[in-house]
Design an enzyme around this catalytic site. Structure first.
Site, PDB file in Angstrom:
ATOM      1  N   GLY A 151      34.271  57.089  33.129  1.00 36.07           N
ATOM      2  CA  GLY A 151      35.207  56.608  34.133  1.00 36.07           C
ATOM      3  C   GLY A 151      36.562  56.371  33.506  1.00 36.07           C
ATOM      4  O   GLY A 151      36.890  56.948  32.462  1.00 36.07           O
ATOM      5  N   ARG A 152      37.350  55.492  34.126  1.00 36.77           N
ATOM      6  CA  ARG A 152      38.719  55.277  33.650  1.00 36.77           C
ATOM      7  C   ARG A 152      38.743  54.827  32.194  1.00 36.77           C
ATOM      8  O   ARG A 152      39.476  55.380  31.367  1.00 36.77           O
ATOM      9  CB  ARG A 152      39.421  54.241  34.536  1.00 36.77           C
ATOM     10  N   ILE A 153      37.934  53.813  31.846  1.00 41.72           N
ATOM     11  CA  ILE A 153      37.949  53.296  30.478  1.00 41.72           C
ATOM     12  C   ILE A 153      37.222  54.247  29.533  1.00 41.72           C
ATOM     13  O   ILE A 153      37.660  54.493  28.409  1.00 41.72           O
ATOM     14  CB  ILE A 153      37.341  51.890  30.433  1.00 41.72           C
ATOM     15  N   ARG A 173      25.805  59.496  34.626  1.00 41.28           N
ATOM     16  CA  ARG A 173      25.399  60.196  35.835  1.00 41.28           C
ATOM     17  C   ARG A 173      26.040  61.570  35.908  1.00 41.28           C
ATOM     18  O   ARG A 173      27.000  61.869  35.193  1.00 41.28           O
ATOM     19  CB  ARG A 173      25.769  59.357  37.063  1.00 41.28           C
ATOM     20  N   THR A 232      32.040  46.343  25.826  1.00 40.41           N
ATOM     21  CA  THR A 232      33.148  45.596  26.418  1.00 40.41           C
ATOM     22  C   THR A 232      33.057  45.632  27.939  1.00 40.41           C
ATOM     23  O   THR A 232      34.025  45.289  28.632  1.00 40.41           O
ATOM     24  CB  THR A 232      34.510  46.168  25.976  1.00 40.41           C
ATOM     25  N   ARG A 234      29.752  44.840  30.409  1.00 40.87           N
ATOM     26  CA  ARG A 234      29.020  43.675  30.894  1.00 40.87           C
ATOM     27  C   ARG A 234      27.774  43.492  30.034  1.00 40.87           C
ATOM     28  O   ARG A 234      27.078  44.465  29.728  1.00 40.87           O
ATOM     29  CB  ARG A 234      28.596  43.839  32.365  1.00 40.87           C
ATOM     30  N   GLU A 263      29.303  32.856  30.844  1.00 37.14           N
ATOM     31  CA  GLU A 263      30.606  32.619  30.234  1.00 37.14           C
ATOM     32  C   GLU A 263      31.287  31.429  30.903  1.00 37.14           C
ATOM     33  O   GLU A 263      31.084  31.196  32.099  1.00 37.14           O
ATOM     34  CB  GLU A 263      31.487  33.870  30.359  1.00 37.14           C
ATOM     35  N   HIS A 283      35.429  37.713  25.606  1.00 33.22           N
ATOM     36  CA  HIS A 283      35.769  38.462  26.830  1.00 33.22           C
ATOM     37  C   HIS A 283      37.285  38.563  27.008  1.00 33.22           C
ATOM     38  O   HIS A 283      37.844  38.118  28.021  1.00 33.22           O
ATOM     39  CB  HIS A 283      35.135  37.817  28.069  1.00 33.22           C
TER      40      HIS A 283
END
Length: 323
Positions: A151-153, A173, A232, A234, A263, A283
């Site tokens: 994805g984006r990251i 996926r 980074t 979850r 957290e 985080h």
């Protein structure tokens, strides 16, 4: 409007340029976090709007019943299951979300990989203690980088890996792997090979009911004793307790994590903090000034639009009065 901003851990929101957008409103900021319904109800009692920092505070039906004055929840970033949207709609509370698309999380991911491979924290600590070199590091160039989800990251991290001369492949996926292949990246032949042959595995998957616990103890056990897992995204993407057990067993040999199940983590209470082969940060992937200007700027724009009767993009538009 009376606005409450909870969980501003670093007391930084008031220093942002975009904070000026709230001039004319009555704003109260809290720099710590509380979890109980009674405590949250007391903090939010007079709030007409709440601006949430990601998913640090949970808003459920029981809490909403205690907040008769609340009219708007303006979320920085996307909702992630921490706000009961149906309950908000039932009580006439509008919910708006935004995005903070940037490179902050990808950059931290890469910083963690570099710091882990070169033992930067330990070496800097040793030097301050009057000691010289203590670890033999490992360069990233030439090693195999496994990116789970393109994805984006994930795209950004894969590009960093390519720039550093790593052999990058992707798992995820079908849509994710197809996009990676179109950009010239290799796709791992199997999940088993992805974990067994990657020198660095980096997770970039959204957490939902299908991805919770998707990385199993068996996956981690397949990793090399020299391998590094970076998370980074979850903490809940990894099966409960699996990473701690895997690190204790030596496969993978190291982990770098920026996320935890509960957290904030206080008083060193998380088991990963006691493992010498884990590098842990609090985080901070998205906690960066430019990112915050985007996140909070959009959230404050939503507040002003709502106050003026001009909010158009609420997640539950049925609660909005015609403007």
């Amino acid at each position: 409007m009376r606005i409450v901003i909870p969980d501003d851990y670093q007391d930084c929101v008031r220093t942002l340029d975009c904070f000026g957008k709230l001039d004319g409103h009555e704003v109260r900021i809290f720099n710590d976090t509380v979890k109980g319904t009674d405590e949250l109800a007391a903090r939010f009692a007079d709030a007409e709007a709440i601006v949430l920092t990601r998913e640090r505070t949970r808003i459920d039906a029981a809490l909403l019943e205690r907040l008769p004055r609340l009219r708007l929840i303006s979320q920085t970033g996307k909702l992630a299951g921490h706000v009961d949207l149906a309950a908000c709609t039932a009580r006439g509370v509008a919910v708006a979300e935004g995005s903070g698309a940037g490179s902050a999380t990808a950059e931290l991911t890469w910083a963690l990989a570099l710091a882990s491979r070169r033992h930067l924290v330990e070496e800097a600590t040793r030097l301050r203690q009057g000691r010289w070199q203590g670890h033999l590091g490992q360069q990233l160039g030439g090693q195999r980088l496994g990116v789970w989800s393109y994805g984006r990251i994930g795209r950004q991290v894969a590009a960093y890996g390519r720039t550093f001369g790593m052999k990058v492949w992707v798992w995820g996926r079908e849509g994710s792997t197809a996009a990676a292949r179109a950009d010239g990246f290799e796709v791992a032949p199997s999940r088993e090979a992805f974990f067994a042959q990657s020198d660095v595995v980096s997770l970039h998957v959204r957490l939902d009911e299908h991805t919770r616990g998707m990385v199993s103890g068996e996956d981690l056990a397949r990793m090399k004793a020299s391998a590094l897992l970076v998370n980074t995204s979850r903490a809940e993407l990894v099966a409960p307790g699996a990473l701690e057990r895997a690190l204790a067993a030596g496969r993978p040999g190291f982990a770098a994590v920026d996320v935890f199940e509960e957290e904030p983590v206080r008083a060193g209470e998380h088991p990963l903090l006691h493992l010498p082969n884990a590098l842990c940060t609090p985080h901070i992937g998205y906690v960066e000034r430019d990112n915050y200007e985007r996140y909070f700027g959009i959230a404050f724009d939503h507040v002003n639009a709502f106050a003026a009767g001009r909010l158009k993009d609420a997640l539950n538009p049925s609660v909005l009065r015609p403007g």
